[in-house]
Design a protein around this motif. Structure first.
Motif, PDB file in Angstrom:
ATOM      1  N   TRP A 111      12.885  -3.386  -9.147  1.00 32.32           N
ATOM      2  CA  TRP A 111      13.561  -4.243  -8.185  1.00 32.32           C
ATOM      3  C   TRP A 111      14.250  -5.446  -8.831  1.00 32.32           C
ATOM      4  CZ3 TRP A 111      15.039  -2.762  -3.659  1.00 32.32           C
ATOM      5  CH2 TRP A 111      15.555  -3.699  -2.778  1.00 32.32           C
ATOM      6  N   HIS A 112      13.549  -6.156  -9.685  1.00 36.52           N
ATOM      7  CA  HIS A 112      14.128  -7.366 -10.278  1.00 36.52           C
ATOM      8  C   HIS A 112      15.188  -7.061 -11.333  1.00 36.52           C
ATOM      9  CE1 HIS A 112      11.727 -10.093  -7.972  1.00 36.52           C
ATOM     10  NE2 HIS A 112      10.665  -9.364  -8.249  1.00 36.52           N
ATOM     11  N   ALA A 113      15.251  -5.832 -11.793  1.00 38.83           N
ATOM     12  CA  ALA A 113      16.290  -5.439 -12.748  1.00 38.83           C
ATOM     13  C   ALA A 113      17.547  -4.926 -12.034  1.00 38.83           C
ATOM     14  CB  ALA A 113      15.757  -4.361 -13.692  1.00 38.83           C
ATOM     15  N   MET A 114      17.430  -4.628 -10.746  1.00 37.69           N
ATOM     16  CA  MET A 114      18.585  -4.124  -9.984  1.00 37.69           C
ATOM     17  C   MET A 114      19.558  -5.263  -9.699  1.00 37.69           C
ATOM     18  SD  MET A 114      16.926  -1.807  -6.980  1.00 37.69           S
ATOM     19  CE  MET A 114      15.846  -0.436  -7.293  1.00 37.69           C
ATOM     20  N   ASP A 115      20.834  -4.921  -9.635  1.00 39.00           N
ATOM     21  CA  ASP A 115      21.793  -5.932  -9.212  1.00 39.00           C
ATOM     22  C   ASP A 115      21.799  -5.990  -7.680  1.00 39.00           C
ATOM     23  OD1 ASP A 115      23.541  -3.917  -8.201  1.00 39.00           O
ATOM     24  OD2 ASP A 115      24.630  -3.814 -10.088  1.00 39.00           O
ATOM     25  N   SER A 116      22.454  -6.973  -7.140  1.00 41.51           N
ATOM     26  CA  SER A 116      22.448  -7.202  -5.697  1.00 41.51           C
ATOM     27  C   SER A 116      22.962  -6.000  -4.909  1.00 41.51           C
ATOM     28  CB  SER A 116      23.289  -8.441  -5.368  1.00 41.51           C
ATOM     29  OG  SER A 116      23.259  -8.706  -3.994  1.00 41.51           O
ATOM     30  N   MET A 139       0.864  -1.176   0.000  1.00 43.43           N
ATOM     31  CA  MET A 139       0.000   0.000   0.000  1.00 43.43           C
ATOM     32  C   MET A 139       0.903   1.229   0.000  1.00 43.43           C
ATOM     33  SD  MET A 139      -3.050  -0.974   2.693  1.00 43.43           S
ATOM     34  CE  MET A 139      -1.981  -0.788   4.093  1.00 43.43           C
ATOM     35  N   ILE A 140       0.651   2.137  -0.915  1.00 49.32           N
ATOM     36  CA  ILE A 140       1.474   3.339  -1.031  1.00 49.32           C
ATOM     37  C   ILE A 140       0.831   4.479  -0.250  1.00 49.32           C
ATOM     38  CG2 ILE A 140       2.460   5.030  -2.641  1.00 49.32           C
ATOM     39  CD1 ILE A 140       3.714   2.209  -2.847  1.00 49.32           C
ATOM     40  N   ASP A 141       1.621   5.119   0.591  1.00 51.09           N
ATOM     41  CA  ASP A 141       1.166   6.288   1.331  1.00 51.09           C
ATOM     42  C   ASP A 141       1.051   7.443   0.349  1.00 51.09           C
ATOM     43  OD1 ASP A 141       0.645   8.048   3.574  1.00 51.09           O
ATOM     44  OD2 ASP A 141       2.720   8.733   3.373  1.00 51.09           O
ATOM     45  N   PRO A 142      -0.136   8.040   0.207  1.00 53.59           N
ATOM     46  CA  PRO A 142      -0.302   9.114  -0.780  1.00 53.59           C
ATOM     47  C   PRO A 142       0.532  10.356  -0.477  1.00 53.59           C
ATOM     48  CG  PRO A 142      -2.325   8.812   0.493  1.00 53.59           C
ATOM     49  CD  PRO A 142      -1.375   7.738   0.910  1.00 53.59           C
ATOM     50  N   LYS A 143       0.854  10.587   0.765  1.00 52.92           N
ATOM     51  CA  LYS A 143       1.625  11.768   1.139  1.00 52.92           C
ATOM     52  C   LYS A 143       3.117  11.598   0.836  1.00 52.92           C
ATOM     53  CE  LYS A 143       2.763  14.695   5.079  1.00 52.92           C
ATOM     54  NZ  LYS A 143       2.668  14.829   6.530  1.00 52.92           N
ATOM     55  N   THR A 144       3.685  10.482   1.248  1.00 52.77           N
ATOM     56  CA  THR A 144       5.131  10.287   1.102  1.00 52.77           C
ATOM     57  C   THR A 144       5.516   9.524  -0.156  1.00 52.77           C
ATOM     58  OG1 THR A 144       5.122   8.180   2.310  1.00 52.77           O
ATOM     59  CG2 THR A 144       5.402  10.212   3.611  1.00 52.77           C
ATOM     60  N   LYS A 145       4.544   8.846  -0.760  1.00 54.29           N
ATOM     61  CA  LYS A 145       4.770   8.006  -1.945  1.00 54.29           C
ATOM     62  C   LYS A 145       5.641   6.789  -1.619  1.00 54.29           C
ATOM     63  CE  LYS A 145       2.636  11.010  -4.552  1.00 54.29           C
ATOM     64  NZ  LYS A 145       1.264  11.165  -4.247  1.00 54.29           N
ATOM     65  N   LEU A 146       5.642   6.385  -0.353  1.00 58.71           N
ATOM     66  CA  LEU A 146       6.386   5.209   0.078  1.00 58.71           C
ATOM     67  C   LEU A 146       5.421   4.076   0.401  1.00 58.71           C
ATOM     68  CD1 LEU A 146       8.923   6.847   2.564  1.00 58.71           C
ATOM     69  CD2 LEU A 146       9.316   6.240   0.167  1.00 58.71           C
ATOM     70  N   CYS A 147       5.865   2.855   0.184  1.00 58.52           N
ATOM     71  CA  CYS A 147       5.066   1.692   0.552  1.00 58.52           C
ATOM     72  C   CYS A 147       5.026   1.588   2.080  1.00 58.52           C
ATOM     73  CB  CYS A 147       5.683   0.431  -0.039  1.00 58.52           C
ATOM     74  SG  CYS A 147       4.836  -1.082   0.480  1.00 58.52           S
ATOM     75  N   PHE A 148       3.823   1.433   2.640  1.00 59.34           N
ATOM     76  CA  PHE A 148       3.682   1.267   4.084  1.00 59.34           C
ATOM     77  C   PHE A 148       4.389   0.010   4.580  1.00 59.34           C
ATOM     78  CE2 PHE A 148      -0.209   3.935   3.624  1.00 59.34           C
ATOM     79  CZ  PHE A 148       0.063   4.860   4.620  1.00 59.34           C
ATOM     80  N   GLY A 149       4.467  -1.015   3.749  1.00 60.76           N
ATOM     81  CA  GLY A 149       5.059  -2.284   4.167  1.00 60.76           C
ATOM     82  C   GLY A 149       6.572  -2.297   4.149  1.00 60.76           C
ATOM     83  N   CYS A 150       7.174  -1.730   3.105  1.00 61.07           N
ATOM     84  CA  CYS A 150       8.630  -1.852   2.961  1.00 61.07           C
ATOM     85  C   CYS A 150       9.378  -0.533   2.868  1.00 61.07           C
ATOM     86  CB  CYS A 150       8.973  -2.716   1.751  1.00 61.07           C
ATOM     87  SG  CYS A 150       8.549  -1.962   0.158  1.00 61.07           S
ATOM     88  N   GLY A 151       8.686   0.550   2.533  1.00 60.01           N
ATOM     89  CA  GLY A 151       9.342   1.851   2.438  1.00 60.01           C
ATOM     90  C   GLY A 151       9.909   2.205   1.085  1.00 60.01           C
ATOM     91  N   ARG A 152       9.730   1.310   0.106  1.00 54.18           N
ATOM     92  CA  ARG A 152      10.227   1.612  -1.237  1.00 54.18           C
ATOM     93  C   ARG A 152       9.242   2.496  -1.978  1.00 54.18           C
ATOM     94  NH1 ARG A 152      11.129  -4.109  -3.839  1.00 54.18           N
ATOM     95  NH2 ARG A 152       9.198  -4.462  -2.678  1.00 54.18           N
ATOM     96  N   THR A 153       9.747   3.199  -2.988  1.00 54.81           N
ATOM     97  CA  THR A 153       8.910   3.985  -3.877  1.00 54.81           C
ATOM     98  C   THR A 153       8.394   3.077  -4.993  1.00 54.81           C
ATOM     99  OG1 THR A 153      10.749   4.570  -5.318  1.00 54.81           O
ATOM    100  CG2 THR A 153      10.301   6.061  -3.453  1.00 54.81           C
ATOM    101  N   LEU A 154       7.376   3.525  -5.708  1.00 50.56           N
ATOM    102  CA  LEU A 154       6.874   2.727  -6.835  1.00 50.56           C
ATOM    103  C   LEU A 154       7.951   2.475  -7.898  1.00 50.56           C
ATOM    104  CD1 LEU A 154       3.215   3.968  -7.330  1.00 50.56           C
ATOM    105  CD2 LEU A 154       3.975   1.687  -6.662  1.00 50.56           C
ATOM    106  N   PRO A 155       8.769   3.482  -8.265  1.00 49.34           N
ATOM    107  CA  PRO A 155       9.823   3.195  -9.235  1.00 49.34           C
ATOM    108  C   PRO A 155      10.821   2.144  -8.725  1.00 49.34           C
ATOM    109  CG  PRO A 155       9.426   5.549  -9.131  1.00 49.34           C
ATOM    110  CD  PRO A 155       8.641   4.928  -8.008  1.00 49.34           C
ATOM    111  N   GLU A 156      11.140   2.167  -7.437  1.00 46.47           N
ATOM    112  CA  GLU A 156      12.049   1.148  -6.891  1.00 46.47           C
ATOM    113  C   GLU A 156      11.409  -0.232  -6.943  1.00 46.47           C
ATOM    114  OE1 GLU A 156      14.536   3.870  -3.692  1.00 46.47           O
ATOM    115  OE2 GLU A 156      12.684   2.896  -3.030  1.00 46.47           O
ATOM    116  N   ILE A 157      10.135  -0.300  -6.605  1.00 49.51           N
ATOM    117  CA  ILE A 157       9.432  -1.581  -6.649  1.00 49.51           C
ATOM    118  C   ILE A 157       9.404  -2.106  -8.081  1.00 49.51           C
ATOM    119  CG2 ILE A 157       7.171  -2.691  -6.353  1.00 49.51           C
ATOM    120  CD1 ILE A 157       6.769  -0.682  -3.955  1.00 49.51           C
ATOM    121  N   ALA A 158       9.114  -1.236  -9.030  1.00 45.17           N
ATOM    122  CA  ALA A 158       9.029  -1.642 -10.433  1.00 45.17           C
ATOM    123  C   ALA A 158      10.369  -2.130 -10.972  1.00 45.17           C
ATOM    124  CB  ALA A 158       8.510  -0.482 -11.277  1.00 45.17           C
TER     125      ALA A 158
END
Length: 67
Positions: free
Chosen positions: A33-38, A12-31
């Motif tokens: 994620w699997h393309a990022m290296d370790s 769930m994304i917080d509309p104010k901060t644009k961070l996921c309530f569960g993990c703290g990532r932004t939507l671009p980071e979540i999108a």
């Protein structure tokens, strides 16, 4: 979830901060994620606790898995 992701399956994304309530990532980071290296994933994960704290968000606990 695995240790390679901070995801706790509370997406769930917080509309104010644009961070996921569960993990703290932004939507671009979540999108991307699997393309990022370790190293990039670890760098993002290292920032998440401070990011959540600074935003005034308390991480939502993961729901227990049903067996």
């Amino acid at each position: 979830m695995t240790k390679d992701t901070p995801c706790i399956a509370v997406c769930m994304i917080d509309p104010k901060t644009k961070l996921c309530f569960g993990c703290g990532r932004t939507l671009p980071e979540i999108a991307r994620w699997h393309a990022m290296d370790s190293a990039e994933r670890l760098a993002v994960m290292a920032l998440l606790p401070a990011r959540m704290n600074q935003a005034g968000l308390t991480p939502i606990a993961a729901s227990p898995r049903r067996t």
